[in-house]
Structures are given as C-alpha cells and as structure tokens.
Write a protein that holds these residues in place. Sequence first.
Motif, PDB file in Angstrom:
ATOM      1  N   GLU A   3      79.712 -38.601  25.264  1.00  0.00           N
ATOM      2  CA  GLU A   3      79.078 -39.763  24.652  1.00  0.00           C
ATOM      3  C   GLU A   3      77.594 -39.497  24.489  1.00  0.00           C
ATOM      4  OE1 GLU A   3      78.515 -44.531  25.441  1.00  0.00           O
ATOM      5  OE2 GLU A   3      80.402 -43.568  25.948  1.00  0.00           O
ATOM      6  N   PHE A   4      77.087 -39.860  23.330  1.00  0.00           N
ATOM      7  CA  PHE A   4      75.683 -39.696  22.967  1.00  0.00           C
ATOM      8  C   PHE A   4      75.229 -41.051  22.451  1.00  0.00           C
ATOM      9  CE2 PHE A   4      72.541 -38.851  19.652  1.00  0.00           C
ATOM     10  CZ  PHE A   4      71.666 -37.966  20.273  1.00  0.00           C
ATOM     11  N   GLU A   5      74.157 -41.607  23.027  1.00  0.00           N
ATOM     12  CA  GLU A   5      73.752 -42.954  22.664  1.00  0.00           C
ATOM     13  C   GLU A   5      72.242 -43.012  22.444  1.00  0.00           C
ATOM     14  OE1 GLU A   5      75.631 -46.985  24.340  1.00  0.00           O
ATOM     15  OE2 GLU A   5      74.320 -45.994  25.768  1.00  0.00           O
ATOM     16  N   VAL A   6      71.827 -43.701  21.387  1.00  0.00           N
ATOM     17  CA  VAL A   6      70.409 -43.899  21.096  1.00  0.00           C
ATOM     18  C   VAL A   6      70.189 -45.398  20.882  1.00  0.00           C
ATOM     19  CG1 VAL A   6      68.508 -43.388  19.514  1.00  0.00           C
ATOM     20  CG2 VAL A   6      70.234 -41.651  19.965  1.00  0.00           C
ATOM     21  N   LYS A   7      69.195 -45.928  21.586  1.00  0.00           N
ATOM     22  CA  LYS A   7      68.854 -47.349  21.449  1.00  0.00           C
ATOM     23  C   LYS A   7      67.398 -47.464  21.005  1.00  0.00           C
ATOM     24  CE  LYS A   7      71.832 -48.452  25.353  1.00  0.00           C
ATOM     25  NZ  LYS A   7      71.873 -48.932  26.718  1.00  0.00           N
ATOM     26  N   ASN A   8      67.019 -48.643  20.543  1.00  0.00           N
ATOM     27  CA  ASN A   8      65.631 -48.952  20.191  1.00  0.00           C
ATOM     28  C   ASN A   8      65.047 -48.049  19.118  1.00  0.00           C
ATOM     29  OD1 ASN A   8      65.641 -50.997  22.153  1.00  0.00           O
ATOM     30  ND2 ASN A   8      65.211 -49.481  23.723  1.00  0.00           N
ATOM     31  N   MET A   9      65.841 -47.727  18.103  1.00  0.00           N
ATOM     32  CA  MET A   9      65.339 -46.977  16.953  1.00  0.00           C
ATOM     33  C   MET A   9      65.382 -47.907  15.745  1.00  0.00           C
ATOM     34  SD  MET A   9      68.557 -44.909  15.697  1.00  0.00           S
ATOM     35  CE  MET A   9      69.001 -45.978  14.369  1.00  0.00           C
ATOM     36  N   GLU A  10      64.861 -47.478  14.626  1.00  0.00           N
ATOM     37  CA  GLU A  10      64.895 -48.323  13.434  1.00  0.00           C
ATOM     38  C   GLU A  10      65.447 -47.555  12.261  1.00  0.00           C
ATOM     39  OE1 GLU A  10      61.303 -50.334  12.446  1.00  0.00           O
ATOM     40  OE2 GLU A  10      61.189 -51.362  14.372  1.00  0.00           O
ATOM     41  N   LEU A  11      66.598 -47.972  11.804  1.00  0.00           N
ATOM     42  CA  LEU A  11      67.241 -47.409  10.622  1.00  0.00           C
ATOM     43  C   LEU A  11      67.337 -48.554   9.619  1.00  0.00           C
ATOM     44  CD1 LEU A  11      68.441 -44.545  10.195  1.00  0.00           C
ATOM     45  CD2 LEU A  11      70.654 -45.480  10.812  1.00  0.00           C
ATOM     46  N   ARG A  12      66.768 -48.349   8.425  1.00  0.00           N
ATOM     47  CA  ARG A  12      66.733 -49.412   7.411  1.00  0.00           C
ATOM     48  C   ARG A  12      67.337 -48.906   6.104  1.00  0.00           C
ATOM     49  NH1 ARG A  12      63.068 -53.342   9.024  1.00  0.00           N
ATOM     50  NH2 ARG A  12      61.635 -52.730  10.671  1.00  0.00           N
ATOM     51  N   VAL A  13      67.461 -49.813   5.137  1.00  0.00           N
ATOM     52  CA  VAL A  13      67.972 -49.451   3.813  1.00  0.00           C
ATOM     53  C   VAL A  13      67.142 -48.295   3.260  1.00  0.00           C
ATOM     54  CG1 VAL A  13      68.218 -50.236   1.431  1.00  0.00           C
ATOM     55  CG2 VAL A  13      68.910 -51.728   3.300  1.00  0.00           C
ATOM     56  N   GLY A  14      67.832 -47.264   2.768  1.00  0.00           N
ATOM     57  CA  GLY A  14      67.176 -46.080   2.233  1.00  0.00           C
ATOM     58  C   GLY A  14      67.103 -44.940   3.234  1.00  0.00           C
ATOM     59  N   ASP A  15      67.284 -45.240   4.521  1.00  0.00           N
ATOM     60  CA  ASP A  15      67.234 -44.206   5.553  1.00  0.00           C
ATOM     61  C   ASP A  15      68.545 -43.441   5.639  1.00  0.00           C
ATOM     62  OD1 ASP A  15      64.673 -44.980   6.190  1.00  0.00           O
ATOM     63  OD2 ASP A  15      65.250 -46.118   7.971  1.00  0.00           O
ATOM     64  N   LYS A  16      68.440 -42.207   6.149  1.00  0.00           N
ATOM     65  CA  LYS A  16      69.626 -41.369   6.347  1.00  0.00           C
ATOM     66  C   LYS A  16      69.722 -40.971   7.813  1.00  0.00           C
ATOM     67  CE  LYS A  16      69.844 -39.120   1.841  1.00  0.00           C
ATOM     68  NZ  LYS A  16      69.816 -37.839   1.149  1.00  0.00           N
ATOM     69  N   LEU A  17      70.945 -40.914   8.281  1.00  0.00           N
ATOM     70  CA  LEU A  17      71.241 -40.439   9.624  1.00  0.00           C
ATOM     71  C   LEU A  17      72.050 -39.162   9.463  1.00  0.00           C
ATOM     72  CD1 LEU A  17      71.663 -40.736  12.728  1.00  0.00           C
ATOM     73  CD2 LEU A  17      73.622 -42.165  12.183  1.00  0.00           C
ATOM     74  N   LYS A  18      71.584 -38.078  10.097  1.00  0.00           N
ATOM     75  CA  LYS A  18      72.308 -36.802  10.013  1.00  0.00           C
ATOM     76  C   LYS A  18      72.769 -36.422  11.415  1.00  0.00           C
ATOM     77  CE  LYS A  18      69.724 -35.257   6.027  1.00  0.00           C
ATOM     78  NZ  LYS A  18      68.867 -34.242   5.443  1.00  0.00           N
ATOM     79  N   VAL A  19      74.060 -36.164  11.527  1.00  0.00           N
ATOM     80  CA  VAL A  19      74.639 -35.764  12.803  1.00  0.00           C
ATOM     81  C   VAL A  19      75.352 -34.431  12.600  1.00  0.00           C
ATOM     82  CG1 VAL A  19      76.278 -36.360  14.638  1.00  0.00           C
ATOM     83  CG2 VAL A  19      74.986 -38.166  13.489  1.00  0.00           C
ATOM     84  N   LYS A  20      74.982 -33.446  13.426  1.00  0.00           N
ATOM     85  CA  LYS A  20      75.681 -32.166  13.415  1.00  0.00           C
ATOM     86  C   LYS A  20      76.338 -31.993  14.771  1.00  0.00           C
ATOM     87  CE  LYS A  20      72.623 -29.555  10.367  1.00  0.00           C
ATOM     88  NZ  LYS A  20      71.714 -28.405  10.305  1.00  0.00           N
ATOM     89  N   LYS A  90      74.046 -42.516   4.769  1.00  0.00           N
ATOM     90  CA  LYS A  90      72.903 -43.161   4.114  1.00  0.00           C
ATOM     91  C   LYS A  90      73.110 -44.668   4.124  1.00  0.00           C
ATOM     92  CE  LYS A  90      70.117 -43.333  -0.031  1.00  0.00           C
ATOM     93  NZ  LYS A  90      69.954 -42.975  -1.422  1.00  0.00           N
ATOM     94  N   VAL A  91      72.068 -45.384   4.521  1.00  0.00           N
ATOM     95  CA  VAL A  91      72.111 -46.847   4.532  1.00  0.00           C
ATOM     96  C   VAL A  91      71.645 -47.323   3.164  1.00  0.00           C
ATOM     97  CG1 VAL A  91      71.299 -48.937   5.684  1.00  0.00           C
ATOM     98  CG2 VAL A  91      71.506 -46.812   6.989  1.00  0.00           C
ATOM     99  N   THR A  92      72.529 -48.015   2.447  1.00  0.00           N
ATOM    100  CA  THR A  92      72.169 -48.574   1.141  1.00  0.00           C
ATOM    101  C   THR A  92      72.132 -50.094   1.270  1.00  0.00           C
ATOM    102  OG1 THR A  92      74.404 -48.912   0.281  1.00  0.00           O
ATOM    103  CG2 THR A  92      73.477 -46.698   0.043  1.00  0.00           C
ATOM    104  N   GLY A  93      71.695 -50.765   0.258  1.00  0.00           N
ATOM    105  CA  GLY A  93      71.690 -52.224   0.291  1.00  0.00           C
ATOM    106  C   GLY A  93      73.089 -52.812   0.354  1.00  0.00           C
TER     107      GLY A  93
END
Length: 134
Positions: A3-20, A90-93
């Motif tokens: 398990e991998f957990e991240v809290k207190n970050m900010e991901l908004r519309v237009g941002d990308k999350l990359k996981v390898k 990718k977070v879109t509207g």
Amino acid sequence: MSEFEVKNMELRVGDKLKVKGRVLEDAERFQIDVGRDPDHLALHFNPRFHDDTDGEVIICNSKCDGIWGSEQRDRAFPFEKGAEVKLTMKVTGEGFEVDLPDGQELFFPDRLGLDTLNYIRVRGHFKVTSFKFS
C-alpha cells in the motif's frame, strides 16, 4: 500486498498523475484510488486478473460518504503479471482520462464534483517505483 498512500496534496482540473510500477508475479488485482479521503473517492481504478463475472477486467467506480456508486467495467485489459507499467491519469472538467499501457484510453466521469483531489492510494499486487503529479 503493498500500500502506498499520499495525503494533503492538491490535484486539480488539468493536472496529471503518473504512476509507474510493477505488477506482482502472483497478482490478482490492484487499485489506484483518487479523491478527498478513503470515503470520498472520485476515481477507484481496479484492474482484476480474475473477476467472477468477466475474467480479466478493469473496474472503475466512485465512493461518496463511504457508499460505492455503480461500477463501470472495461474488458480492455493491457496488464500482465510481472510487467512494468506506466499509467497516466489526467483530471479533466468532466472526469478522468486514464492512459493505459497499450496506448488505449479509458474515461471515467467525475461523479463527486470535488474542486481539489488531495488523497491518493495505490494498493494490492502492485509495487510503486515512481510517482509524480504535474
């Protein structure tokens, strides 16, 4: 199972999350959850190597106040046990565009309408080797 957990970050519309990472050799399933907290998930991305209904399937869902929504099932399954994997979300509207390892794209609608996503969890039979958001 890891398990991998991240809290207190900010991901908004237009941002990308990359996981390898690497799918474990004996993998049955893994999941990537994105939302406000474990009870408010805008995206639950859950590849399963053996589902009782569909066999190999990617299940996407959302969770609001601890209650699951209706599942979206996708039979496109580009995952292999023991393989290195790169996923981009990718977070879109309108929702989430997930770039799968084989070049296909999966879309899941935003059902929660959260302005900011500040919780990410990766767990199951998957070892995270790199994590980035931009």
